[in-house]
Design a protein around this motif. Sequence first.
Motif, short mmCIF file in Angstrom:
data_model
loop_
_atom_site.label_atom_id
_atom_site.label_comp_id
_atom_site.label_asym_id
_atom_site.label_seq_id
_atom_site.Cartn_x
_atom_site.Cartn_y
_atom_site.Cartn_z
N LEU A 12 0.81 -1.21 0.00
CA LEU A 12 0.00 0.00 0.00
C LEU A 12 0.85 1.27 0.00
O LEU A 12 0.35 2.35 -0.31
CB LEU A 12 -0.94 0.00 1.21
N LYS A 13 2.12 1.12 0.32
CA LYS A 13 3.03 2.26 0.24
C LYS A 13 3.20 2.74 -1.20
O LYS A 13 3.65 3.87 -1.43
CB LYS A 13 4.38 1.90 0.85
N ASP A 14 2.82 1.88 -2.16
CA ASP A 14 2.92 2.26 -3.57
C ASP A 14 1.77 3.15 -4.02
O ASP A 14 1.77 3.64 -5.15
CB ASP A 14 2.93 1.00 -4.46
N VAL A 15 0.78 3.34 -3.15
CA VAL A 15 -0.39 4.14 -3.50
C VAL A 15 -0.33 5.46 -2.74
O VAL A 15 -0.35 5.48 -1.50
CB VAL A 15 -1.70 3.40 -3.15
N ILE A 73 -3.41 -9.70 -3.53
CA ILE A 73 -3.09 -8.39 -2.96
C ILE A 73 -2.48 -7.49 -4.02
O ILE A 73 -2.77 -6.28 -4.09
CB ILE A 73 -2.16 -8.55 -1.74
N ASP A 74 -1.65 -8.05 -4.90
CA ASP A 74 -1.10 -7.27 -6.01
C ASP A 74 -2.22 -6.73 -6.89
O ASP A 74 -2.19 -5.56 -7.30
CB ASP A 74 -0.15 -8.13 -6.85
N THR A 75 -3.21 -7.57 -7.18
CA THR A 75 -4.35 -7.14 -7.98
C THR A 75 -5.13 -6.04 -7.26
O THR A 75 -5.56 -5.05 -7.87
CB THR A 75 -5.28 -8.33 -8.27
N PHE A 76 -5.29 -6.21 -5.96
CA PHE A 76 -5.97 -5.22 -5.13
C PHE A 76 -5.26 -3.87 -5.17
O PHE A 76 -5.89 -2.81 -5.36
CB PHE A 76 -6.04 -5.78 -3.70
N VAL A 77 -3.94 -3.87 -5.05
CA VAL A 77 -3.17 -2.63 -5.06
C VAL A 77 -3.25 -1.97 -6.44
O VAL A 77 -3.39 -0.74 -6.55
CB VAL A 77 -1.71 -2.89 -4.65
N LYS A 78 -3.18 -2.76 -7.50
CA LYS A 78 -3.34 -2.21 -8.85
C LYS A 78 -4.71 -1.55 -8.99
O LYS A 78 -4.85 -0.49 -9.62
CB LYS A 78 -3.19 -3.32 -9.89
N GLY A 79 -5.73 -2.18 -8.40
CA GLY A 79 -7.06 -1.59 -8.42
C GLY A 79 -7.12 -0.26 -7.69
O GLY A 79 -7.81 0.67 -8.12
N ILE A 136 -4.59 1.83 -7.27
CA ILE A 136 -3.87 2.81 -8.10
C ILE A 136 -4.79 3.31 -9.21
O ILE A 136 -4.85 4.51 -9.51
CB ILE A 136 -2.58 2.20 -8.67
N LYS A 137 -5.53 2.39 -9.81
CA LYS A 137 -6.48 2.76 -10.86
C LYS A 137 -7.57 3.67 -10.30
O LYS A 137 -7.99 4.65 -10.93
CB LYS A 137 -7.10 1.50 -11.47
N THR A 138 -8.03 3.36 -9.08
CA THR A 138 -9.04 4.19 -8.41
C THR A 138 -8.51 5.59 -8.19
O THR A 138 -9.19 6.59 -8.46
CB THR A 138 -9.43 3.57 -7.05
N LYS A 139 -7.30 5.68 -7.68
CA LYS A 139 -6.67 6.97 -7.42
C LYS A 139 -6.52 7.78 -8.71
O LYS A 139 -6.82 8.98 -8.74
CB LYS A 139 -5.30 6.74 -6.78
N GLU A 140 -6.08 7.12 -9.76
CA GLU A 140 -5.91 7.80 -11.05
C GLU A 140 -7.25 8.27 -11.60
O GLU A 140 -7.37 9.38 -12.11
CB GLU A 140 -5.24 6.85 -12.05
N TYR A 141 -8.28 7.43 -11.47
CA TYR A 141 -9.59 7.77 -12.00
C TYR A 141 -10.14 9.01 -11.31
O TYR A 141 -10.56 9.97 -11.96
CB TYR A 141 -10.54 6.60 -11.82
N PHE A 142 -10.11 9.02 -9.98
CA PHE A 142 -10.66 10.16 -9.26
C PHE A 142 -9.75 11.37 -9.34
O PHE A 142 -10.23 12.51 -9.23
CB PHE A 142 -10.99 9.78 -7.81
N GLY A 143 -8.46 11.14 -9.55
CA GLY A 143 -7.58 12.27 -9.79
C GLY A 143 -7.94 12.99 -11.08
O GLY A 143 -7.97 14.22 -11.14
N ASN A 144 -8.27 12.22 -12.11
CA ASN A 144 -8.68 12.82 -13.39
C ASN A 144 -10.02 13.51 -13.28
O ASN A 144 -10.25 14.58 -13.86
CB ASN A 144 -8.75 11.73 -14.48
N VAL A 145 -10.94 12.92 -12.47
CA VAL A 145 -12.25 13.52 -12.28
C VAL A 145 -12.14 14.84 -11.54
O VAL A 145 -12.76 15.84 -11.89
CB VAL A 145 -13.19 12.55 -11.53
#
Length: 407
Positions: free
Chosen positions: A314-317, A388-394, A396-405
């Motif tokens: 989670l430190k990667d997010v 857990i890797d898939t969860f963290v990728k998700g 990151i995608k969530t963060k990117e999506y709402f960052g763009n919004v």
Amino acid sequence: MDIQEIRKQFPILHQEVNGNPLVYLDSAATSQKPVKVIEAVDRYYREYNSNVHRGVHTLGTLATDGYEGAREKVRKFINANSTEEIIFVRGTTTGLNTVAASYGRVNVGEGDEIVITPMEHHSNIIPWQQVAKATGATLKYLPLQEDGSISLEDVEKTVTSNTKIVSVMHVSNVLGTINPVKEIAAIAHKNGAIMVVDGAQSTPHMKIDVQDLDCDFFAFSGHKMCGPTGIGVLYGKKALLEKMEPIEFGGEMIDFVNLYDSTWKELPWKFEGGTPIIAGAIGLGAAIDFLEEVGLDNILAHEHKLAEYAIERLKDVDGVTVYGPKKRAGVVTFNISDVHPHDVATVLDAEGIAVRAGHHCAQPLMKWLKVSATARASFYLYNTESEIDTFVKGLIKTKEYFGNVLY
């Protein structure tokens, strides 16, 4: 412990959700069920469905043997002294409410104290609120340390000679805190109080020995430990249970009924009014067999490893806040800055990842954390690091999506 072989025994895990392989990270809410449990419940309904205790015919005998056999499995599983101390209930909530209503309202009065913690599930707060209101007792809360743990020094200060009941969850469903219930029980007993333990989040994941813990009551649910929904257990010390009155009346729990008075059966049946949860108990017995085959020590070690791995990943997010102590059970509760937990869960669900979002039936704890809600990933014996890797990728995608919004 071969995780892939274990996963093969859980049919529900082998499917796609929203076009993606299911990643189930919500076992703190309810666990998935292995084939052994599903087949045990199915077999009961297909082959020997009957009521228990009442009949002398073959199906009734088979059903009674299955039901009472499950009680003995539970007794061994938590190392109770006797099956008389094992009460089948609907779940942890019913178990805790039974203690509050049958023991609390009778043995607590004005000027007495009931001690709990702010991290408790609502099921271990509201019953005691009601006891306090009905009896005039004082409800007191143990303070939490900054990381959400409990200091025994604070327990010593909070529990007094006026304290009659101490009720604490073994493992927090939000923070993953593993509370020192054995040591708390010793302090409670030193002051003349009884110790009640909410074992909903500990029993599925670690070895429980109620005699070693020296708790007076211990409640847990079957559905969080690979068993069916609608079945749970209340353990109580025999000496206490014998003095308590049942809170549900009807068939099964009576000895003799007169026009104006009745007498009750002996333990444990006096607390099991009506047709009991027969299929659920048989399924719980099968779940205990399964967990013991895997090994509770193996399960606990696996979950600790997953929790450590998840916190590291989670430190990667960017913008993630993780709540709870460093040493924890297999639960990781978190928030992402500028993204509501429900939005996090919704985006993850689109990726086939199931996590929990909300207050987790712990609103006082949310207030203590100074948040309205959190997201939670909880792990069990069938989860993997790749999930857990898939969860963290998700995330990151969530963060990117709402960052763009947002921007």
